[in-house]
Motif scaffolding. Structure first.
Motif, short mmCIF file in Angstrom:
data_model
loop_
_atom_site.label_atom_id
_atom_site.label_comp_id
_atom_site.label_asym_id
_atom_site.label_seq_id
_atom_site.Cartn_x
_atom_site.Cartn_y
_atom_site.Cartn_z
N LYS A 355 77.96 22.29 31.32
CA LYS A 355 77.50 22.39 32.71
C LYS A 355 78.65 22.55 33.71
N TYR A 356 79.81 22.08 33.34
CA TYR A 356 80.94 22.06 34.27
C TYR A 356 82.14 22.73 33.62
N GLU A 383 76.56 24.76 35.85
CA GLU A 383 76.27 24.39 37.23
C GLU A 383 77.51 24.47 38.12
N PHE A 412 71.15 27.93 37.00
CA PHE A 412 71.44 26.55 37.40
C PHE A 412 72.75 26.42 38.17
N ARG A 414 75.40 25.96 40.84
CA ARG A 414 75.35 25.34 42.17
C ARG A 414 76.70 25.36 42.89
#
Length: 502
Positions: A355-356, A383, A412, A414
């Motif tokens: 995710k990171y 994300e 997803f 952001r």
């Protein structure tokens, strides 16, 4: 008292007789007489303590007369020794009784039961916990509970922690140990998410917190305030009991830790979930190999090089082994290394839960590894993407990334940072720099994906900043702006991490 002050008649000193040894046939003391003896000692002590209200000069004169009445020098020395011993015993007994009374008083007035007191103490930093333990025996007992040392944070601004302190803390924690933070951090107010390098050793520790050169000189050469390559050895002690339950390990700028000591510590931490390494003189490939072999549960890996752009040791087999052996990785940061797109593609595509991603200040990254990612090919859960100050990041690859975002990939996503203090690498010109691109659909992305926080900051075309002519206020202002922008991503990543673990 008059009797004590009476001047005895002078008498000739005579040699001291040899002390007679007790007869071997002397009967042992009668146990029935011990209580009576204790009463006699108590009465005598009470009478003796009443002298505390007397004039100190009178006691001093009385003692001098007692010495003068002794028959020889040996007897006088014996009297002096006994007086000193008795005074020491009474002082120790008084202090011990005072501590007991304070502890009883605290236990009656302290509102929290022991279990809640231990829970409260477990939230204190190491120094505050030591202060609490020194307060009274009740607090000391609570502060020695292993739960108070579950999360050990011994990071400092200047070197003042040694191996013995680390070993003591780990031993106190035992099987309750959950996280360990060691080393030197630049400043408690500086965000660790900033793209300013955090490489910070003993040599430049003088630059922060008003630490004077005189203080630095007194510390030089003192092993007592330096962590060595053996500072992590206690994790393997007691058959690896402490390391076996460790979930988080953060190491900052410990100059003497090398590949062998770090890999040895990781081999003792099979339950490790969070590993953060900044400013250590260790090899990227060897570290990742050790992580893949020993830490299969790892979920967050943050690694910042101590030698920006010079470590190009990462190879394809290492990437493949890391992906296969650590499938739970959700956060990956490799900053300041020389990374190639084909290696990064293996990592981003292979970690299905990722995710990171943060590859800030890394060299050789063009961005081509992102092609066809963000969907079924991998990277669909990403994300956060941070490529700040990746000097070889290409304008064309960024444009392709934005186009894929508009096409519905990276649903997803952001947070995206492509800022570069030197501009992007221009399309079709390996030496040209782009400061304002017409082929990157920045405005369209912001309109169609308002949920994305996009940072795309570049210097004006042709501008050049002469650091030598910048004032301290200019440097401070730019650094604070950079830290505040990057801290948004760091905070978001922290939220992701904590939410995922707990």
């Amino acid at each position: 008292m008059d009797t004590l002050l009476h001047t005895p008649t002078s008498m000739a000193k005579r040699p001291c007789p040899l002390p007679s040894s007790p007869s071997p046939s002397s009967p042992p003391p009668n146990p029935n007489k011990i209580p009576n003896m204790n009463n006699q000692v108590g009465n005598l002590l009470q009478t003796f303590l009443n002298l505390a209200d007397s004039n100190s000069l009178s006691i001093d004169q009385s003692f001098e007369h007692l010495l003068d009445s002794s028959s020889c020098d040996a007897d006088q020395s014996l009297l002096i020794d006994r007086a000193l011993k008795l005074g020491s015993i009474l002082l120790e007994a008084g202090n011990r009784s005072a501590r007991k009374r304070s502890s009883v008083h605290n236990s009656l007035t302290w509102a929290l039961p022991p279990d809640l007191t231990i829970k409260l103490f477990s939230m204190l930093d190491a120094q505050s916990l030591c202060y609490a333990a020194a307060t009274c025996s009740m607090f000391y007992k609570c502060a020695m509970d292993p739960l108070c040392y579950a999360n050990i944070d011994l990071t400092t601004v200047v070197p003042k922690v040694n191996n013995a302190v680390v070993s003591t803390m780990i031993q106190r924690a035992g099987k309750a140990l959950r996280s360990l933070k060691l080393g030197i951090v630049p400043s408690p107010t500086m965000s660790r998410g900033s793209c300013q390098p955090l490489v910070y050793g003993i040599r430049n520790a003088v630059e922060v917190s008003n630490f004077s050169w005189n203080d630095k000189k007194t510390r030089q050469g003192k092993e007592s305030s330096t962590l060595t390559r053996y500072c992590l050895t206690p994790l393997s002690g007691d058959k690896g009991a402490a390391g076996a339950v460790l979930r988080g390990l953060h190491l900052y700028n410990i100059e003497r830790i090398d590949n062998t000591s770090l890999c040895g510590a990781l081999s003792a931490c099979p339950s490790l979930l969070d590993l953060e390494i900044i400013g250590l003189h260790v090899d990227l490939r060897q570290t990742l190999v050790s992580v893949s072999m020993n830490c299969p549960l790892i979920e967050r890996l943050f690694f910042e090089s101590s030698k920006t752009g010079r470590d190009d040791s990462l190879k394809i087999p290492t990437c493949v082994h890391l992906v296969n052996n650590c499938p739970n990785l959700t956060s990956l940061a490799l900053r300041g290394f020389k990374l190639y797109d084909y290696n990064l593609r293996i990592l981003v595509k292979g970690f299905r839960k990722l995710k990171y991603v943060d590859f800030s200040t890394s060299y050789s990254i063009t961005g081509s590894f992102l092609r066809n990612l963000g969907g079924d090919m991998g990277g669909s859960l990403l994300e956060v993407l941070i490529f700040r100050d990746c000097m070889h990041l290409k304008e064309l690859e960024v444009a392709r990334l934005f186009t894929s975002v508009l096409a519905g990939d990276f649903r997803f996503l952001r947070y995206l940072d492509i800022s570069n203090r030197e501009g992007l690498a221009a399309a079709g010109d390996s030496y040209g720099r782009c400061y304002s691109s017409s082929i990157i659909p920045t405005k369209q992305v912001l309109e169609e994906r308002p949920d994305i926080c996009l940072l795309a900051e570049f210097p004006s075309e042709g501008s050049f900043v002469d650091v030598g002519q910048m004032t301290d206020s200019d440097i401070s202002s730019q650094s604070s702006q950079l830290s505040s922008r990057a801290s948004d991503a760091c905070s978001y990543a922290a939220w992701l991490y904590v939410g995922g673990f707990y």
